[in-house]
Design a protein around this motif. Sequence first.
Motif, PDB file in Angstrom:
ATOM      1  N   TYR A   1       1.030  -1.654   0.407  1.00  0.00           N
ATOM      2  CA  TYR A   1      -0.127  -0.103  -0.132  1.00  0.00           C
ATOM      3  C   TYR A   1       0.829   1.254  -0.001  1.00  0.00           C
ATOM      4  O   TYR A   1       2.151   1.250   0.622  1.00  0.00           O
ATOM      5  N   PRO A   2       0.333   2.393  -0.304  1.00  0.00           N
ATOM      6  CA  PRO A   2       1.213   3.787  -0.144  1.00  0.00           C
ATOM      7  C   PRO A   2       1.578   3.559   1.075  1.00  0.00           C
ATOM      8  O   PRO A   2       1.475   3.446   1.835  1.00  0.00           O
ATOM      9  N   GLY A   3       2.765   4.305   1.085  1.00  0.00           N
ATOM     10  CA  GLY A   3       3.757   5.079   2.220  1.00  0.00           C
ATOM     11  C   GLY A   3       4.366   3.518   2.380  1.00  0.00           C
ATOM     12  O   GLY A   3       5.299   3.489   4.044  1.00  0.00           O
ATOM     13  N   ASN A   4       5.598   2.313   1.548  1.00  0.00           N
ATOM     14  CA  ASN A   4       5.516   1.165   1.390  1.00  0.00           C
ATOM     15  C   ASN A   4       4.989   0.478   2.795  1.00  0.00           C
ATOM     16  O   ASN A   4       6.097  -0.197   3.685  1.00  0.00           O
ATOM     17  N   ARG A   5       4.072   0.207   3.072  1.00  0.00           N
ATOM     18  CA  ARG A   5       3.114   0.123   3.885  1.00  0.00           C
ATOM     19  C   ARG A   5       2.625  -1.821   3.264  1.00  0.00           C
ATOM     20  O   ARG A   5       2.394  -2.019   2.135  1.00  0.00           O
ATOM     21  N   LEU A   6       3.305  -2.758   3.682  1.00  0.00           N
ATOM     22  CA  LEU A   6       3.619  -4.404   3.197  1.00  0.00           C
ATOM     23  C   LEU A   6       2.316  -5.023   4.104  1.00  0.00           C
ATOM     24  O   LEU A   6       2.091  -4.860   4.746  1.00  0.00           O
TER      25      LEU A   6
ATOM     26  N   ALA B   1       9.127  -6.334   7.258  1.00  0.00           N
ATOM     27  CA  ALA B   1       9.459  -6.751   5.907  1.00  0.00           C
ATOM     28  C   ALA B   1      10.442  -7.981   6.302  1.00  0.00           C
ATOM     29  O   ALA B   1      10.347  -8.864   5.909  1.00  0.00           O
ATOM     30  N   GLU B   2      11.190  -7.998   7.454  1.00  0.00           N
ATOM     31  CA  GLU B   2      11.932  -8.998   8.128  1.00  0.00           C
ATOM     32  C   GLU B   2      11.146  -9.524   9.523  1.00  0.00           C
ATOM     33  O   GLU B   2      11.541 -10.968   9.725  1.00  0.00           O
ATOM     34  N   LEU B   3       9.849  -9.749   8.755  1.00  0.00           N
ATOM     35  CA  LEU B   3       8.461 -10.490   9.572  1.00  0.00           C
ATOM     36  C   LEU B   3       7.642 -12.117   8.214  1.00  0.00           C
ATOM     37  O   LEU B   3       7.338 -12.458   8.721  1.00  0.00           O
ATOM     38  N   LEU B   4       8.653 -11.482   6.697  1.00  0.00           N
ATOM     39  CA  LEU B   4       8.170 -12.063   5.991  1.00  0.00           C
ATOM     40  C   LEU B   4       8.177 -13.709   6.007  1.00  0.00           C
ATOM     41  O   LEU B   4       7.392 -14.666   5.514  1.00  0.00           O
ATOM     42  N   ASN B   5       9.355 -13.995   6.921  1.00  0.00           N
ATOM     43  CA  ASN B   5       9.796 -15.798   6.636  1.00  0.00           C
ATOM     44  C   ASN B   5       8.552 -16.403   7.592  1.00  0.00           C
ATOM     45  O   ASN B   5       8.029 -17.521   6.961  1.00  0.00           O
ATOM     46  N   GLU B   6       8.128 -15.714   8.126  1.00  0.00           N
ATOM     47  CA  GLU B   6       6.300 -16.492   9.242  1.00  0.00           C
ATOM     48  C   GLU B   6       6.017 -16.207   8.557  1.00  0.00           C
ATOM     49  O   GLU B   6       4.965 -17.278   8.750  1.00  0.00           O
ATOM     50  N   TYR B   7       5.334 -15.577   7.584  1.00  0.00           N
ATOM     51  CA  TYR B   7       3.670 -15.717   6.760  1.00  0.00           C
ATOM     52  C   TYR B   7       4.425 -16.385   5.086  1.00  0.00           C
ATOM     53  O   TYR B   7       3.016 -16.448   3.982  1.00  0.00           O
TER      54      TYR B   7
ATOM     55  N   SER C   1       7.152   0.782  -4.366  1.00  0.00           N
ATOM     56  CA  SER C   1       7.361   0.236  -3.296  1.00  0.00           C
ATOM     57  C   SER C   1       8.087  -1.354  -3.415  1.00  0.00           C
ATOM     58  O   SER C   1       8.770  -2.689  -3.066  1.00  0.00           O
ATOM     59  N   THR C   2       7.189  -1.951  -4.061  1.00  0.00           N
ATOM     60  CA  THR C   2       7.024  -3.555  -4.795  1.00  0.00           C
ATOM     61  C   THR C   2       8.385  -4.000  -5.036  1.00  0.00           C
ATOM     62  O   THR C   2       8.463  -4.781  -4.885  1.00  0.00           O
ATOM     63  N   ASN C   3       8.573  -3.195  -6.481  1.00  0.00           N
ATOM     64  CA  ASN C   3       9.890  -3.225  -6.882  1.00  0.00           C
ATOM     65  C   ASN C   3      11.058  -3.604  -6.246  1.00  0.00           C
ATOM     66  O   ASN C   3      12.260  -4.048  -6.339  1.00  0.00           O
ATOM     67  N   GLU C   4      10.834  -2.460  -4.972  1.00  0.00           N
ATOM     68  CA  GLU C   4      11.857  -2.058  -3.772  1.00  0.00           C
ATOM     69  C   GLU C   4      12.100  -3.657  -3.240  1.00  0.00           C
ATOM     70  O   GLU C   4      13.151  -4.436  -2.697  1.00  0.00           O
ATOM     71  N   LEU C   5      10.496  -4.462  -3.093  1.00  0.00           N
ATOM     72  CA  LEU C   5      11.304  -5.116  -1.648  1.00  0.00           C
ATOM     73  C   LEU C   5      11.390  -6.330  -2.523  1.00  0.00           C
ATOM     74  O   LEU C   5      12.257  -7.109  -2.046  1.00  0.00           O
ATOM     75  N   MET C   6      11.489  -6.138  -3.769  1.00  0.00           N
ATOM     76  CA  MET C   6      11.455  -7.802  -4.449  1.00  0.00           C
ATOM     77  C   MET C   6      13.007  -7.352  -5.372  1.00  0.00           C
ATOM     78  O   MET C   6      13.924  -8.124  -5.635  1.00  0.00           O
ATOM     79  N   GLU C   7      13.532  -6.633  -4.519  1.00  0.00           N
ATOM     80  CA  GLU C   7      14.957  -6.131  -4.895  1.00  0.00           C
ATOM     81  C   GLU C   7      16.088  -6.844  -3.558  1.00  0.00           C
ATOM     82  O   GLU C   7      17.280  -6.727  -3.709  1.00  0.00           O
TER      83      GLU C   7
END
Length: 328
Positions: free
Chosen positions: A211-216, A255-261, A279-285
Amino acid sequence: MFQVKKVGMLLVCIAIMGSTLIACGNKDNSSNNTPTSETQATATPAPEQTEETTRMFTDWTGHEVEIPVNPKRVIYHGEVTGDVLALGVTPVGVMKNENGGTVYDDLIADIEDVGFPLSLEKSLEINPDLIIFSNSDAAQYEQISKVAPTVTFNSFAPIAERMQTLGDLLGKQTEAEAWLARYNTTMKEMWALLHESGIKESETASVFTMYPGNRLFVMAGAGLPQFLYEENGFKPVDKVQEIIDQEIGFVEISAELLNEYVGDRIFILNPVDPAALESTNELMESEVWKNLPAVKSGYVYNFDIVKAGSDALSRDWMIEELPKVIIQ
């Protein structure tokens, strides 16, 4: 809330008939007890049976609402407009995505956009006879229900429950059952095909979006996950199952909790907002992302968030699209 008063009418007809037979000296006539056509009593016609035009309906949040038996001018305000369209009903008003992108854009092009939140002014202009309001907000309901009979509707409910409820509301029970029968058959065929292609029965999957604001956000009980987690489909990981059990649509995580989900396969819903897409593209990098087992295995799939909805028409589209992206 509109309550249409019904008027019942009791018709009491009393026919009193007297006849005087004048003897004319004819023995046969004086002994004849059959009344002549002029003196026959006519039966009082039975009152006409009037067909009910309204009925009572208990909605999602417990309102008892008097609604039309066969509504003709329906406003549907919610996330699963495709459910209504799949039943062959064209609403007079809907909530449109300003950027479009749904699989049914062409079907709603000429329908009035009643906005978000729902515009009372626009709703009054199109004169609905029923409003289906996908929201439990009591204050909004009170205002909207002054426009026309209004029922609340749970757009996060399972597809079968939604279609049966809408079929009942719209007088389209037969169409709802027919759609569900076809859908269940094609879903089984799709999952059989995917399992034959190598997907294991126990495989898990997770759905994320930015979501906008770099919210995952991890998606759980709304949209694409509803489709993926159906019978014969992927399984949610424990953390996602906890969210589903709480009947929550999605939860924000770091993003640090991704492994749990993260499951065995990852589905990314591409956002509409340009900043969220960046923000999505940045996460995937990021290193966190690149080190996920599903990412290393190449089990990441992207769908536009507006197209990959949970409504009936979007599900029909996904049945065609999911095998295309997984089987390569």
